[in-house]
Design a protein around this motif. Structure first.
Motif, short mmCIF file in Angstrom:
data_model
loop_
_atom_site.label_atom_id
_atom_site.label_comp_id
_atom_site.label_asym_id
_atom_site.label_seq_id
_atom_site.Cartn_x
_atom_site.Cartn_y
_atom_site.Cartn_z
N ASN A 167 34.39 43.98 46.01
CA ASN A 167 35.22 44.64 44.99
C ASN A 167 36.59 43.99 44.89
OD1 ASN A 167 33.20 46.47 44.41
ND2 ASN A 167 33.99 48.06 45.77
N LEU A 168 37.13 43.58 46.04
CA LEU A 168 38.43 42.91 46.08
C LEU A 168 38.37 41.59 45.31
CD1 LEU A 168 41.34 42.69 47.20
CD2 LEU A 168 40.37 41.64 49.26
N GLU A 169 37.32 40.82 45.55
CA GLU A 169 37.17 39.53 44.84
C GLU A 169 36.99 39.75 43.34
OE1 GLU A 169 37.70 36.58 46.13
OE2 GLU A 169 38.09 37.57 48.04
N ALA A 170 36.23 40.77 42.98
CA ALA A 170 36.02 41.06 41.55
C ALA A 170 37.33 41.46 40.89
CB ALA A 170 34.99 42.18 41.41
N ARG A 171 38.14 42.26 41.59
CA ARG A 171 39.44 42.69 41.05
C ARG A 171 40.38 41.51 40.89
NH1 ARG A 171 41.87 45.37 37.37
NH2 ARG A 171 43.93 46.20 37.93
N LYS A 172 40.36 40.58 41.85
CA LYS A 172 41.20 39.38 41.75
C LYS A 172 40.88 38.60 40.48
CE LYS A 172 41.90 38.57 46.73
NZ LYS A 172 41.56 37.67 47.86
N GLU A 173 39.60 38.45 40.19
CA GLU A 173 39.19 37.71 38.99
C GLU A 173 39.63 38.44 37.73
OE1 GLU A 173 37.98 34.60 39.02
OE2 GLU A 173 38.29 34.79 41.17
N GLU A 174 39.51 39.78 37.73
CA GLU A 174 39.94 40.57 36.57
C GLU A 174 41.44 40.41 36.33
OE1 GLU A 174 38.95 44.62 37.38
OE2 GLU A 174 36.78 44.30 37.27
N VAL A 175 42.22 40.46 37.42
CA VAL A 175 43.67 40.36 37.31
C VAL A 175 44.08 38.98 36.80
CG1 VAL A 175 45.79 40.23 38.69
CG2 VAL A 175 44.23 42.16 38.97
N LYS A 176 43.48 37.94 37.35
CA LYS A 176 43.82 36.56 36.92
C LYS A 176 43.47 36.36 35.44
CE LYS A 176 41.69 34.30 40.28
NZ LYS A 176 41.21 33.16 41.09
N LYS A 177 42.34 36.91 35.03
CA LYS A 177 41.93 36.78 33.63
C LYS A 177 42.91 37.52 32.72
CE LYS A 177 37.51 36.62 33.03
NZ LYS A 177 36.08 37.01 32.92
N ALA A 178 43.35 38.70 33.16
CA ALA A 178 44.29 39.48 32.34
C ALA A 178 45.64 38.78 32.21
CB ALA A 178 44.49 40.86 32.97
N ILE A 179 46.13 38.19 33.30
CA ILE A 179 47.42 37.47 33.25
C ILE A 179 47.28 36.19 32.45
CG2 ILE A 179 49.22 36.37 34.65
CD1 ILE A 179 48.48 38.31 36.91
N GLU A 180 46.13 35.54 32.59
CA GLU A 180 45.87 34.30 31.84
C GLU A 180 45.85 34.58 30.34
OE1 GLU A 180 43.03 30.43 32.58
OE2 GLU A 180 42.11 32.41 32.79
N GLY A 181 45.35 35.77 29.99
CA GLY A 181 45.32 36.16 28.58
C GLY A 181 46.71 36.31 27.99
N GLN A 182 47.70 36.54 28.87
CA GLN A 182 49.10 36.62 28.43
C GLN A 182 49.79 35.25 28.52
OE1 GLN A 182 51.17 39.79 30.58
NE2 GLN A 182 49.26 40.94 30.78
N GLU A 183 48.99 34.22 28.95
CA GLU A 183 49.49 32.84 29.13
C GLU A 183 50.65 32.79 30.13
OE1 GLU A 183 50.41 31.27 25.28
OE2 GLU A 183 48.32 31.29 24.62
#
Length: 719
Positions: free
Chosen positions: A64-80
């Protein structure tokens, strides 16, 4: 990523990497914990079910921790805004809290004072002031940001906006939050005071303060409940000057013209944003830790309660005490079949008591009752006294035991009980349940929600999903450790067997009813919806005493039958010798031949070889038979009979953080405080005793008015 998780688990659990990888693969293939623990020992080094469940829990968290890390990185990446440095920090975070701290500045927020200031174009001013690299004062810098069209009417308004932005930056700074959180957990304290002038069970906490690092789980849960019921006001206390000093050391640069402004903004950010948020987090962390401890303790208590020794094969009378509705009575035979039921009214007066004894005496004589099980609820004391008089009247030969009736009313009113005993009313069903609890506690208690069994603290305050998972795991482990007779077990008991579920359990019972008893394990494959995988997972835990093959009545898995027969041949025995109990020297012969050599010859590992030998020596054995027998009484004590210094034998009923409750036969359980459990320092009483243990205690004090009995295990005189 899976390799990284495997390595971390191996390190944390101090297990070889290969074993951890094998367990993960076995779980992914759909194998159950009991099956892995019992029949795949070579693949994991004989870890027990508790260790395997800990591995499974931690594996789930890390995934779950690894999945959350990927979600967070994707969300921040979406903000460039995802930098290599930020991505590395997220990847290296060890907890979900650290990940959320790093994500906090980029998370979509409701409109705050800082976001409104940014909308007015004041972020540049905040950045310049926070940078503290200019010789200009904040007021001079703010003059360039006064703009009526943007809603900034004055220098003061510009500076207020800059202050709000810097305050939010401080509150969202991951490094500051992490350090302040960790140091508060070490040096902070939980404080509670009375919310109203009214006596209550929470009076101990009306003026209470304890360091967070020393706070006991039961204290946290009691304080939480007191706050919820509005008896307490609760806060986390920390040295404000120390906390501000920590923040200033990270944010304020030397003696620049903007240093004082930044210092004040930090103070505002701490008081208004950072500390309220951290206080909530820390309270939540403390509660989570306390809940995990309470849930673990609940499971620890539940296991020995379920694994209590049986009193099988005896005609038993179950008494469910009561005042208004009388005492409900059920007589069952040695297999649990109901022979008779009635209701008596011993608490209604002396005449009714004599009538009750006469009526029960007839039942005892008619059915050959050997044991009486008495529920420990309302009117238990009077019912126990009646039972003693009854035993005297029938001339002895009968003994009784007080049975913990927690959850009996829950069961008797359930759909399951209605299906099992449609002809009985709710009250009589509970009497049957009490009698059966004495005969086979496990078989009866599996019908009840584990939370209702009453061997924990604050179970209703726990995260229910997590509590259910833990307790269900304990029940499953106990059922599979004992094994289940496929020809007599209820659907409730069968449903707890590894690989089976409610549907396949009911199908087994239905098949049994329609086709007669099972005569072999392989016959289970004919049961609808019980396929090869379910058979593999369940077969070793199901016993078929009526089978022609003695192996079907042991814990030897069908996959090892060939190996078991080869072992017997090597030692000069046959399956007939096993059935006749004539292989007493098997273990010695294996050791003479050499365990490793024998295991290699029959095609199994040494752990499996040892298990096969153990099972062949005692086919049909019940592991609970090796435990101390329960205390059966023929006379009764009253709390008035107790005096300091008396030495008594009792049964442990509950183990909690602060001590042990022991049934000494006076209806009211006595308390052995943790300080009186043993002569050495212990963190928890469970290190020394478990529910169901038979212990010797000495009476320390008796308070008849408050019904309190103080006991000691530590001060029992040596024989």
């Amino acid at each position: 990523m899976s390799e990284k998780i495997s390595r971390l688990l191996a390190q944390e659990l101090q297990q070889p990497l290969q074993y951890v990888e094998n367990v993960i693969r076995l779980l992914e293939e759909g194998n159950t914990i009991p099956f892995i623990a019992r029949y795949r020992k070579e693949m994991h080094g004989s870890m027990d079910d508790t260790a395997l469940r800990a591995l499974e829990d931690r594996l789930t968290y890390l995934r779950n921790l690894e999945a959350r890390k990927e979600e967070v990185k994707k969300a921040i990446e979406g903000q460039e805004k995802l930098t290599a440095e930020l991505a590395a920090a997220i990847d290296n975070a060890k907890t979900l809290a650290e990940v959320e701290d790093l994500y906090r500045p980029y998370k979509q927020k409701r409109r705050t004072r800082a976001t409104m200031a940014k909308e007015k174009g004041l972020e540049g001013l905040a950045q310049t002031i926070f940078g503290q690299e200019t010789r200009e004062t904040p007021a001079a810098l703010a003059e360039g940001y006064v703009d009526a069209e943007k809603g900034v009417e004055s220098v003061e308004e510009a500076l207020c906006g800059a202050n709000d932005i810097i305050a939010e930056w401080i509150a969202d700074d991951a490094a500051i939050r992490k350090e302040l959180r960790e140091l508060t957990m070490k040096k902070g304290a939980l404080r509670s005071v009375a919310a109203k002038e009214e006596d209550s069970v929470y009076r101990l906490y009306y003026d209470f303060s304890q360091n967070l690092s020393k706070l006991a789980g039961h204290q946290i849960l009691a304080i939480n409940r007191g706050e919820k019921e509005e008896f307490l006001k609760v806060s986390v206390e920390v040295d404000r000057d120390w906390a501000l000093g920590l923040i200033w050391s990270r944010a304020v640069k030397g003696r620049s013209a903007c240093a004082d402004f930044v210092r004040n903004a930090c103070e505002d950010g701490f008081d208004r944003l950072l500390w309220p948020s951290l206080e909530r987090e820390i309270r939540a962390m403390c509660t989570e830790t306390a809940c995990e401890g309470a849930i673990a303790n609940f499971g620890l208590n539940l296991r020995p309660l379920l694994m209590q020794p049986t009193v099988k094969g005896h005609v038993t009378m179950g008494l469910d005490p009561g005042y208004a509705h009388g005492c409900k009575v059920a007589v069952i035979d040695g297999t649990g079949k109901v022979l008779d039921t009635t209701v008596v009214y011993p608490t209604f007066g002396e005449r009714q008591k004599k009538e009750a004894i006469a009526k029960l005496s007839q039942l005892v004589c008619r059915h050959g009752v050997e044991h009486i099980a008495i529920g420990n609820g309302t009117a238990s004391r009077e019912t126990e006294q009646m039972a003693v008089e009854l035993i005297r009247q029938v001339g002895g030969g009968v003994s009784y035991m007080i049975v913990n009736e927690a959850g009996a009313s829950v069961y008797s009113a359930s759909k399951l009980a209605a299906e099992e005993f449609p002809e009985f009313d709710v009250n009589l069903r509970s009497a049957v349940s009490i009698a059966r609890r004495m005969q086979d506690p496990l078989a009866e208690l599996v019908k009840i929600d584990p939370k209702a069994i009453g061997v924990g603290q604050y179970q209703h305050d726990m995260p229910q999903k997590r509590l259910d998972e833990t307790l269900s795991g304990v029940v499953e482990d106990c059922v599979n450790a004992v094994g289940v007779d496929v020809n007599t077990a209820s659907a409730s008991l069968l449903g707890r067997v590894s690989g089976l579920n409610a549907t396949t359990a009911k199908n087994i019972v239905k098949y049994r009813e329609e086709n007669g008893i099972f005569t072999g394990r392989r016959q289970l494959l004919k049961v609808p919806k019980l396929g090869p995988k379910a058979f593999e997972q369940s077969a070793g835990f199901l016993r078929v005493p009526e089978s022609r093959s003695v192996l079907d009545n042991t814990g030897v898995h069908p996959e090892s039958y060939t190996a078991a027969e080869a072992l017997l041949a090597l030692a000069g025995y046959t399956l007939k010798d096993v059935a006749a109990g004539e292989i007493a020297l098997l273990e010695q012969k294996v050791k003479l031949l050499g365990e490793e050599k024998v295991a290699q010859q029959i095609g199994v590992g040494v752990p499996t070889l040892r298990d096969v030998v153990k099972e062949l020596l005692k086919p049909g054995r019940d592991v609970r038979d090796d435990l101390p027998a329960p205390i059966l009484r023929t006379d009764v004590l009253d709390i008035k009979d107790l005096a300091p210094g008396m030495v008594l034998t009792g049964t442990v009923r509950n183990v909690v953080d602060f001590g042990v409750f022991v049934d000494i036969g006076v209806h009211q359980d006595g308390l052995v405080h943790i300080s009186q459990v043993c002569n050495k320092f212990i963190k928890h009483p469970s290190e020394v005793v478990a529910v169901g243990d038979i212990v010797k205690v000495v009476v320390l004090e008796v308070d008849e008015k408050k019904h309190r009995i103080g006991l000691s295990m530590r001060q029992v005189p040596k024989e």
